[in-house]
Design a protein around this motif. Structure first.
Motif, PDB file in Angstrom:
ATOM      1  N   VAL A 104       0.789  -1.160   0.016  1.00  0.00           N
ATOM      2  CA  VAL A 104       0.153  -0.114   0.030  1.00  0.00           C
ATOM      3  C   VAL A 104       0.819   1.379   0.055  1.00  0.00           C
ATOM      4  O   VAL A 104       0.461   2.327  -0.604  1.00  0.00           O
ATOM      5  N   ALA A 105       2.016   1.112   0.568  1.00  0.00           N
ATOM      6  CA  ALA A 105       2.932   2.468   0.707  1.00  0.00           C
ATOM      7  C   ALA A 105       3.665   2.779  -0.587  1.00  0.00           C
ATOM      8  O   ALA A 105       4.048   3.816  -0.875  1.00  0.00           O
ATOM      9  N   CYS A 106       3.500   1.940  -1.460  1.00  0.00           N
ATOM     10  CA  CYS A 106       3.756   2.044  -3.057  1.00  0.00           C
ATOM     11  C   CYS A 106       2.895   2.812  -3.515  1.00  0.00           C
ATOM     12  O   CYS A 106       3.376   3.692  -4.454  1.00  0.00           O
ATOM     13  N   MET A 107       1.884   3.085  -3.265  1.00  0.00           N
ATOM     14  CA  MET A 107       0.908   3.916  -3.804  1.00  0.00           C
ATOM     15  C   MET A 107       0.233   5.271  -2.962  1.00  0.00           C
ATOM     16  O   MET A 107       0.093   6.036  -3.542  1.00  0.00           O
ATOM     17  N   ASP A 108       0.202   5.142  -1.834  1.00  0.00           N
ATOM     18  CA  ASP A 108      -0.374   6.202  -1.071  1.00  0.00           C
ATOM     19  C   ASP A 108       0.581   7.384  -1.024  1.00  0.00           C
ATOM     20  O   ASP A 108       0.268   8.421  -0.870  1.00  0.00           O
ATOM     21  N   GLY A 109       1.916   7.083  -1.013  1.00  0.00           N
ATOM     22  CA  GLY A 109       3.062   8.186  -1.009  1.00  0.00           C
ATOM     23  C   GLY A 109       3.095   8.993  -2.117  1.00  0.00           C
ATOM     24  O   GLY A 109       2.895  10.274  -2.006  1.00  0.00           O
ATOM     25  N   PRO A 110       3.072   8.264  -3.283  1.00  0.00           N
ATOM     26  CA  PRO A 110       3.016   9.185  -4.682  1.00  0.00           C
ATOM     27  C   PRO A 110       1.236   9.662  -4.742  1.00  0.00           C
ATOM     28  O   PRO A 110       1.536  11.020  -5.267  1.00  0.00           O
ATOM     29  N   THR A 111       0.708   9.244  -4.348  1.00  0.00           N
ATOM     30  CA  THR A 111      -0.796   9.716  -4.242  1.00  0.00           C
ATOM     31  C   THR A 111      -0.844  10.965  -3.541  1.00  0.00           C
ATOM     32  O   THR A 111      -1.488  12.067  -3.997  1.00  0.00           O
ATOM     33  N   CYS A 112      -0.378  11.075  -2.259  1.00  0.00           N
ATOM     34  CA  CYS A 112      -0.462  12.190  -1.675  1.00  0.00           C
ATOM     35  C   CYS A 112       0.425  13.315  -2.349  1.00  0.00           C
ATOM     36  O   CYS A 112       0.140  14.332  -2.134  1.00  0.00           O
ATOM     37  N   ALA A 113       1.570  12.977  -2.864  1.00  0.00           N
ATOM     38  CA  ALA A 113       2.384  13.819  -3.491  1.00  0.00           C
ATOM     39  C   ALA A 113       1.565  14.553  -4.752  1.00  0.00           C
ATOM     40  O   ALA A 113       1.790  15.621  -4.999  1.00  0.00           O
ATOM     41  N   ILE A 114       0.765  13.738  -5.208  1.00  0.00           N
ATOM     42  CA  ILE A 114       0.021  14.407  -6.559  1.00  0.00           C
ATOM     43  C   ILE A 114      -0.799  15.256  -5.833  1.00  0.00           C
ATOM     44  O   ILE A 114      -0.924  16.348  -6.604  1.00  0.00           O
ATOM     45  N   PHE A 115      -1.553  15.306  -4.812  1.00  0.00           N
ATOM     46  CA  PHE A 115      -2.414  16.150  -4.235  1.00  0.00           C
ATOM     47  C   PHE A 115      -1.477  17.495  -3.959  1.00  0.00           C
ATOM     48  O   PHE A 115      -2.015  18.585  -3.938  1.00  0.00           O
ATOM     49  N   MET A 217       8.060   0.725   6.928  1.00  0.00           N
ATOM     50  CA  MET A 217       7.586   1.813   7.329  1.00  0.00           C
ATOM     51  C   MET A 217       7.950   3.533   6.634  1.00  0.00           C
ATOM     52  O   MET A 217       7.181   4.222   6.627  1.00  0.00           O
ATOM     53  N   TYR A 218       9.153   3.298   6.114  1.00  0.00           N
ATOM     54  CA  TYR A 218       9.660   4.430   5.198  1.00  0.00           C
ATOM     55  C   TYR A 218       9.296   4.284   3.747  1.00  0.00           C
ATOM     56  O   TYR A 218       9.418   5.316   2.955  1.00  0.00           O
ATOM     57  N   TYR A 219       8.700   3.434   3.265  1.00  0.00           N
ATOM     58  CA  TYR A 219       8.285   3.070   1.880  1.00  0.00           C
ATOM     59  C   TYR A 219       7.407   4.413   1.282  1.00  0.00           C
ATOM     60  O   TYR A 219       7.737   4.920   0.211  1.00  0.00           O
ATOM     61  N   PHE A 221       7.010   7.360   2.818  1.00  0.00           N
ATOM     62  CA  PHE A 221       7.638   8.618   2.855  1.00  0.00           C
ATOM     63  C   PHE A 221       8.815   8.726   1.661  1.00  0.00           C
ATOM     64  O   PHE A 221       8.653   9.848   0.818  1.00  0.00           O
ATOM     65  N   ILE A 222       9.568   7.565   1.483  1.00  0.00           N
ATOM     66  CA  ILE A 222      10.525   7.586   0.235  1.00  0.00           C
ATOM     67  C   ILE A 222       9.540   7.955  -1.031  1.00  0.00           C
ATOM     68  O   ILE A 222      10.148   8.724  -1.968  1.00  0.00           O
ATOM     69  N   GLY A 223       8.441   7.061  -1.345  1.00  0.00           N
ATOM     70  CA  GLY A 223       7.893   7.449  -2.608  1.00  0.00           C
ATOM     71  C   GLY A 223       6.900   8.690  -2.665  1.00  0.00           C
ATOM     72  O   GLY A 223       7.099   9.348  -3.833  1.00  0.00           O
ATOM     73  N   PHE A 224       6.627   9.141  -1.577  1.00  0.00           N
ATOM     74  CA  PHE A 224       6.316  10.581  -1.511  1.00  0.00           C
ATOM     75  C   PHE A 224       7.232  11.924  -1.806  1.00  0.00           C
ATOM     76  O   PHE A 224       6.980  12.477  -2.674  1.00  0.00           O
ATOM     77  N   THR A 225       8.312  11.470  -1.369  1.00  0.00           N
ATOM     78  CA  THR A 225       9.325  12.549  -1.562  1.00  0.00           C
ATOM     79  C   THR A 225       9.927  12.502  -2.879  1.00  0.00           C
ATOM     80  O   THR A 225      10.155  13.510  -3.716  1.00  0.00           O
ATOM     81  N   VAL A 226      10.129  11.392  -3.387  1.00  0.00           N
ATOM     82  CA  VAL A 226      10.795  10.976  -4.893  1.00  0.00           C
ATOM     83  C   VAL A 226       9.575  11.586  -5.853  1.00  0.00           C
ATOM     84  O   VAL A 226      10.074  12.180  -6.945  1.00  0.00           O
ATOM     85  N   SER A 227       8.167  11.125  -5.752  1.00  0.00           N
ATOM     86  CA  SER A 227       7.197  11.816  -6.526  1.00  0.00           C
ATOM     87  C   SER A 227       7.095  13.291  -6.443  1.00  0.00           C
ATOM     88  O   SER A 227       6.894  13.951  -7.456  1.00  0.00           O
ATOM     89  N   LEU A 228       7.226  13.873  -5.037  1.00  0.00           N
ATOM     90  CA  LEU A 228       7.085  15.129  -5.153  1.00  0.00           C
ATOM     91  C   LEU A 228       8.510  15.916  -5.868  1.00  0.00           C
ATOM     92  O   LEU A 228       8.296  17.044  -6.770  1.00  0.00           O
ATOM     93  N   VAL A 229       9.671  15.565  -5.594  1.00  0.00           N
ATOM     94  CA  VAL A 229      10.649  16.252  -6.227  1.00  0.00           C
ATOM     95  C   VAL A 229      10.755  15.994  -7.873  1.00  0.00           C
ATOM     96  O   VAL A 229      10.770  17.101  -8.479  1.00  0.00           O
ATOM     97  N   ILE A 230      10.809  14.860  -8.177  1.00  0.00           N
ATOM     98  CA  ILE A 230      10.720  14.414  -9.612  1.00  0.00           C
ATOM     99  C   ILE A 230       9.447  15.009 -10.397  1.00  0.00           C
ATOM    100  O   ILE A 230       9.686  15.414 -11.620  1.00  0.00           O
ATOM    101  N   GLY A 231       8.239  15.125  -9.742  1.00  0.00           N
ATOM    102  CA  GLY A 231       7.157  15.838 -10.495  1.00  0.00           C
ATOM    103  C   GLY A 231       7.234  17.164 -10.595  1.00  0.00           C
ATOM    104  O   GLY A 231       6.926  17.660 -11.716  1.00  0.00           O
ATOM    105  N   PHE A 232       7.787  17.761  -9.604  1.00  0.00           N
ATOM    106  CA  PHE A 232       8.020  19.200  -9.775  1.00  0.00           C
ATOM    107  C   PHE A 232       9.064  19.400 -10.835  1.00  0.00           C
ATOM    108  O   PHE A 232       8.716  20.504 -11.720  1.00  0.00           O
TER     109      PHE A 232
END
Length: 283
Positions: A104-115, A217-219, A221-232
């Motif tokens: 689930v962490a593979c999806m919820d972090g990037p989804t949060c970054a999208i919003f 437990m960090y998956y 956060f890692i997905g969120f950070t990567v998605s946020l930086v690379i997306g921008f």
């Protein structure tokens, strides 16, 4: 008696409530009904999303009867996929809770970054945000699969409990059958003698294996950070959007400071009205 950590729950139920007729079965029935309820909701939601966002877009003139039959078939398809995934998970190491949280962490972090990107930046684009989310999901999934299949030693467990209150006639047996591979064990000894020592075999780990050992437990956060930086950054490489709906953006001055000033004004008006009422009552 236990060779899989997922057997702890049924073993505990049988240990504590096995002598009460019907209670273990009632517990399993309640657990199964709760799981099936959640699963049925997920399957119905997936079917509705697949029909509305994919099939309906490609065939806008589809009839209601055909749409209902297609939705039922899509639900059955997702159900078959879910059953296949359960057989796959049963062969994976680790608890069901950790496996579920990891995937689930593979999806919820990037989804949060999208919003977050969509609400806080005017410059981001759809292509950049989606590309960043795919990168974040890929990194999280790579970590997840790397930890499962790279044969790294398990995490160091807690030390053995005290034995000073145990009877001297207790039968201490070796627990080598339930200790994960990668640990060195000694014999369990009674009372105050030397207890079992478990040492982690981390001397020969490569740098990549050390990276795989990060906690699940960090998956997210890692997905969120990567998605946020690379997306921008990817959005900066694309053409800026020509029209931006400001209603969908979060502005600190408008939504925080403006809200506080509105509350102050409302309280001021309310106090003024109360004073007018009091003056009228005096007269």
């Amino acid at each position: 008696m236990i060779d899989n950590i997922n057997q702890l729950v049924p073993y505990t139920v049988l240990t504590f409530f096995g002598e009460l007729p019907g209670l273990p079965g009632l517990f399993i029935a309640a657990l199964s009904s709760a799981a099936f309820s959640t699963l049925s909701s997920c399957l119905s939601s997936l079917s509705a999303i697949a029909y509305k966002d994919i099939l309906k877009v490609r065939n806008p003139n589809i009839s209601a009867h055909v749409a209902t039959n297609i939705s039922r078939l899509v639900t059955i398809l997702f159900g078959v996929i879910a059953i296949a995934v359960t057989f796959l998970i049963s062969n994976l190491p680790g608890s069901v809770n950790s496996l579920f949280s990891s995937f689930v962490a593979c999806m919820d972090g990037p989804t949060c970054a999208i919003f977050m990107l969509s609400a806080f930046s005017r410059r981001v684009t759809s292509k950049g945000v989606l590309f960043g989310a795919m990168c974040g999901m890929s990194i999280s999934l790579w970590l997840n699969l790397g930890k499962l299949f790279s044969e790294i030693p398990a995490d160091t467990p807690l030390p053995a409990g005290p034995t000073d209150t145990c009877s001297s006639t207790s039968n201490f047996t070796s627990l080598a059958s339930v200790i994960p591979s990668g640990y060195s064990t000694t014999t369990y000894l009674p009372l105050n003698e030397t207890s079992t020592t478990l040492e982690h075999a981390t001397n020969n780990l490569t740098e990549l294996q050390e990276f795989y050992r990060v906690s699940y437990m960090y998956y997210s956060f890692i997905g969120f950070t990567v998605s946020l930086v690379i997306g921008f950054l990817a959005s900066l490489c694309c053409e800026a959007p020509k029209h931006v709906d400001t209603r969908c953006l979060f502005e600190f001055r408008k939504h925080v400071l403006g809200k506080q000033s509105d509350n102050v004004n409302e309280r001021t008006i309310g106090n003024a009205n109360e004073e007018e009422v009091l003056q009228e009552n005096k007269f």
